[in-house]
Write a protein that holds these residues in place. Structure first.
Motif, PDB file in Angstrom:
ATOM      1  N   ALA A  41       0.831  -1.211   0.000  1.00  0.00           N
ATOM      2  CA  ALA A  41       0.000   0.000   0.000  1.00  0.00           C
ATOM      3  C   ALA A  41       0.866   1.262   0.000  1.00  0.00           C
ATOM      4  O   ALA A  41       0.641   2.176  -0.801  1.00  0.00           O
ATOM      5  N   LEU A  42       1.855   1.323   0.883  1.00  0.00           N
ATOM      6  CA  LEU A  42       2.756   2.477   0.899  1.00  0.00           C
ATOM      7  C   LEU A  42       3.562   2.563  -0.400  1.00  0.00           C
ATOM      8  O   LEU A  42       3.754   3.642  -0.949  1.00  0.00           O
ATOM      9  N   ALA A  43       4.024   1.415  -0.883  1.00  0.00           N
ATOM     10  CA  ALA A  43       4.821   1.389  -2.112  1.00  0.00           C
ATOM     11  C   ALA A  43       4.023   1.923  -3.304  1.00  0.00           C
ATOM     12  O   ALA A  43       4.586   2.586  -4.178  1.00  0.00           O
ATOM     13  N   ALA A  44       2.730   1.672  -3.325  1.00  0.00           N
ATOM     14  CA  ALA A  44       1.885   2.160  -4.423  1.00  0.00           C
ATOM     15  C   ALA A  44       1.870   3.685  -4.487  1.00  0.00           C
ATOM     16  O   ALA A  44       1.732   4.263  -5.564  1.00  0.00           O
ATOM     17  N   GLU A  45       2.053   4.323  -3.341  1.00  0.00           N
ATOM     18  CA  GLU A  45       2.065   5.783  -3.270  1.00  0.00           C
ATOM     19  C   GLU A  45       3.469   6.361  -3.371  1.00  0.00           C
ATOM     20  O   GLU A  45       3.637   7.576  -3.403  1.00  0.00           O
ATOM     21  N   GLY A  46       4.476   5.504  -3.407  1.00  0.00           N
ATOM     22  CA  GLY A  46       5.861   5.949  -3.400  1.00  0.00           C
ATOM     23  C   GLY A  46       6.404   6.261  -4.787  1.00  0.00           C
ATOM     24  O   GLY A  46       5.689   6.199  -5.790  1.00  0.00           O
ATOM     25  N   PRO A  47       7.684   6.584  -4.864  1.00  0.00           N
ATOM     26  CA  PRO A  47       8.299   7.024  -6.114  1.00  0.00           C
ATOM     27  C   PRO A  47       8.360   5.952  -7.207  1.00  0.00           C
ATOM     28  O   PRO A  47       8.509   6.284  -8.377  1.00  0.00           O
ATOM     29  N   GLY A  50       4.714   1.337  -6.860  1.00  0.00           N
ATOM     30  CA  GLY A  50       4.362  -0.023  -6.498  1.00  0.00           C
ATOM     31  C   GLY A  50       5.511  -0.733  -5.826  1.00  0.00           C
ATOM     32  O   GLY A  50       6.630  -0.213  -5.727  1.00  0.00           O
ATOM     33  N   LEU A  51       5.228  -1.934  -5.382  1.00  0.00           N
ATOM     34  CA  LEU A  51       6.206  -2.774  -4.701  1.00  0.00           C
ATOM     35  C   LEU A  51       7.347  -3.131  -5.653  1.00  0.00           C
ATOM     36  O   LEU A  51       7.110  -3.454  -6.820  1.00  0.00           O
ATOM     37  N   ILE A  52       8.574  -3.063  -5.149  1.00  0.00           N
ATOM     38  CA  ILE A  52       9.735  -3.475  -5.953  1.00  0.00           C
ATOM     39  C   ILE A  52      10.611  -4.413  -5.131  1.00  0.00           C
ATOM     40  O   ILE A  52      10.623  -4.360  -3.903  1.00  0.00           O
ATOM     41  N   ALA A  53      11.330  -5.272  -5.828  1.00  0.00           N
ATOM     42  CA  ALA A  53      12.253  -6.195  -5.174  1.00  0.00           C
ATOM     43  C   ALA A  53      13.502  -5.454  -4.726  1.00  0.00           C
ATOM     44  O   ALA A  53      13.948  -4.496  -5.368  1.00  0.00           O
ATOM     45  N   SER A  54      14.082  -5.928  -3.646  1.00  0.00           N
ATOM     46  CA  SER A  54      15.378  -5.427  -3.203  1.00  0.00           C
ATOM     47  C   SER A  54      16.418  -5.684  -4.293  1.00  0.00           C
ATOM     48  O   SER A  54      16.362  -6.712  -4.992  1.00  0.00           O
ATOM     49  N   GLY A  55      17.366  -4.800  -4.422  1.00  0.00           N
ATOM     50  CA  GLY A  55      18.460  -5.038  -5.361  1.00  0.00           C
ATOM     51  C   GLY A  55      19.225  -6.303  -5.008  1.00  0.00           C
ATOM     52  O   GLY A  55      19.675  -7.045  -5.886  1.00  0.00           O
ATOM     53  N   TRP A  56      19.366  -6.573  -3.709  1.00  0.00           N
ATOM     54  CA  TRP A  56      20.066  -7.786  -3.274  1.00  0.00           C
ATOM     55  C   TRP A  56      19.279  -9.036  -3.668  1.00  0.00           C
ATOM     56  O   TRP A  56      19.857 -10.058  -4.027  1.00  0.00           O
ATOM     57  N   HIS A  57      17.959  -8.926  -3.643  1.00  0.00           N
ATOM     58  CA  HIS A  57      17.113 -10.025  -4.101  1.00  0.00           C
ATOM     59  C   HIS A  57      17.274 -10.206  -5.613  1.00  0.00           C
ATOM     60  O   HIS A  57      17.364 -11.336  -6.112  1.00  0.00           O
ATOM     61  N   THR A  58      17.361  -9.111  -6.339  1.00  0.00           N
ATOM     62  CA  THR A  58      17.579  -9.169  -7.785  1.00  0.00           C
ATOM     63  C   THR A  58      18.878  -9.917  -8.086  1.00  0.00           C
ATOM     64  O   THR A  58      18.931 -10.771  -8.978  1.00  0.00           O
ATOM     65  N   GLY A  59      19.925  -9.614  -7.329  1.00  0.00           N
ATOM     66  CA  GLY A  59      21.190 -10.332  -7.498  1.00  0.00           C
ATOM     67  C   GLY A  59      21.045 -11.813  -7.191  1.00  0.00           C
ATOM     68  O   GLY A  59      21.627 -12.668  -7.875  1.00  0.00           O
ATOM     69  N   ALA A  60      20.268 -12.140  -6.163  1.00  0.00           N
ATOM     70  CA  ALA A  60      20.055 -13.544  -5.812  1.00  0.00           C
ATOM     71  C   ALA A  60      19.287 -14.277  -6.915  1.00  0.00           C
ATOM     72  O   ALA A  60      19.581 -15.442  -7.220  1.00  0.00           O
ATOM     73  N   MET A  61      18.330 -13.606  -7.527  1.00  0.00           N
ATOM     74  CA  MET A  61      17.601 -14.222  -8.645  1.00  0.00           C
ATOM     75  C   MET A  61      18.545 -14.491  -9.818  1.00  0.00           C
ATOM     76  O   MET A  61      18.476 -15.548 -10.465  1.00  0.00           O
ATOM     77  N   ALA A  62      19.445 -13.542 -10.096  1.00  0.00           N
ATOM     78  CA  ALA A  62      20.434 -13.743 -11.165  1.00  0.00           C
ATOM     79  C   ALA A  62      21.338 -14.927 -10.832  1.00  0.00           C
ATOM     80  O   ALA A  62      21.645 -15.759 -11.697  1.00  0.00           O
ATOM     81  N   MET A  63      21.752 -15.032  -9.566  1.00  0.00           N
ATOM     82  CA  MET A  63      22.602 -16.142  -9.158  1.00  0.00           C
ATOM     83  C   MET A  63      21.889 -17.471  -9.362  1.00  0.00           C
ATOM     84  O   MET A  63      22.501 -18.448  -9.783  1.00  0.00           O
ATOM     85  N   ARG A  64      20.596 -17.514  -9.088  1.00  0.00           N
ATOM     86  CA  ARG A  64      19.816 -18.737  -9.299  1.00  0.00           C
ATOM     87  C   ARG A  64      19.842 -19.132 -10.772  1.00  0.00           C
ATOM     88  O   ARG A  64      20.043 -20.303 -11.111  1.00  0.00           O
TER      89      ARG A  64
END
Length: 147
Positions: A41-47, A50-64
Motif C-alpha cells: 500500500a505504501l509502495a503504491a504511493e511511493g516514487p 508499487g512494490l519493488i524487489a530489493s536489489g540484493w534479491h535481484t542479485g540472488a535471482m540472477a545467481m539462481r
C-alpha cells in the motif's frame, strides 16, 4: 558447464525467472525491510508506483539463473567478488527476468595452476527489455593439475 567449455566472447542466456509478490515480500522482510519492499500500500504511493524487489534479491535471482544454467555440475567453488553492480530499473512482482552472461576472460592462475579464473558480465532484463541488473563477476574453478 565445465571450465574448459568457456571462451572469451561467449554469450550464455538463462531464464525466464518469474518474480512473485510473495517472494519479494519474504526476501525483503528477512533481509531488506524497507517500506517500498515490504508494504504494497505504501509502495503504491511511493516514487516507484508499487512494490519493488530489493536489489540484493535481484542479485540472488540472477545467481539462481546462473547456477541452474551454467554452474551446476561445474568445478566452480567460489567467487572473490564483484567489480561492478548496478540496478538501473526496479524488479516488480510479475516480471519475467532473462539473464545474458558474456564471458570476458578465461585463464588458469599462474601462481596456482589448479585454479581456473572466469571473469564475466551479467545483464538481466525484464519482459519489457528494461535492464534490471548489470554486474561483472569473477568465478573460481578447481581444476586438475596438469590439464
Amino acid at each position: 558447464m565445465k571450465f574448459a567449455d568457456f571462451y572469451p566472447g561467449q554469450v550464455i542466456e538463462a531464464g525466464p525467472y518469474l518474480v512473485t509478490e510473495d517472494e519479494v515480500l519474504q526476501f525483503a522482510k528477512a533481509y531488506d525491510p524497507q517500506w517500498f519492499h515490504v508494504d504494497p500500500a505504501l509502495a503504491a504511493e511511493g516514487p516507484f508506483g508499487g512494490l519493488i524487489a530489493s536489489g540484493w534479491h535481484t542479485g540472488a535471482m540472477a545467481m539462481r539463473l546462473v547456477t541452474d544454467a551454467v554452474l551446476a555440475g561445474s568445478e566452480s567453488f567460489a567467487s572473490p567478488g564483484l567489480d561492478h553492480i548496478r540496478w538501473p530499473n526496479p524488479v516488480r512482482p510479475g516480471d519475467a527476468l532473462m539473464l545474458t552472461a558474456e564471458v570476458l576472460e578465461v585463464r588458469r592462475s599462474e601462481k596456482r595452476p589448479t585454479l581456473g579464473i572466469l571473469r564475466w558480465r551479467w545483464r538481466m532484463s525484464n519482459q519489457r527489455e528494461l535492464l534490471v541488473l548489470e554486474l561483472e563477476a569473477t568465478s573460481l574453478f578447481k581444476l586438475p593439475a596438469g590439464d
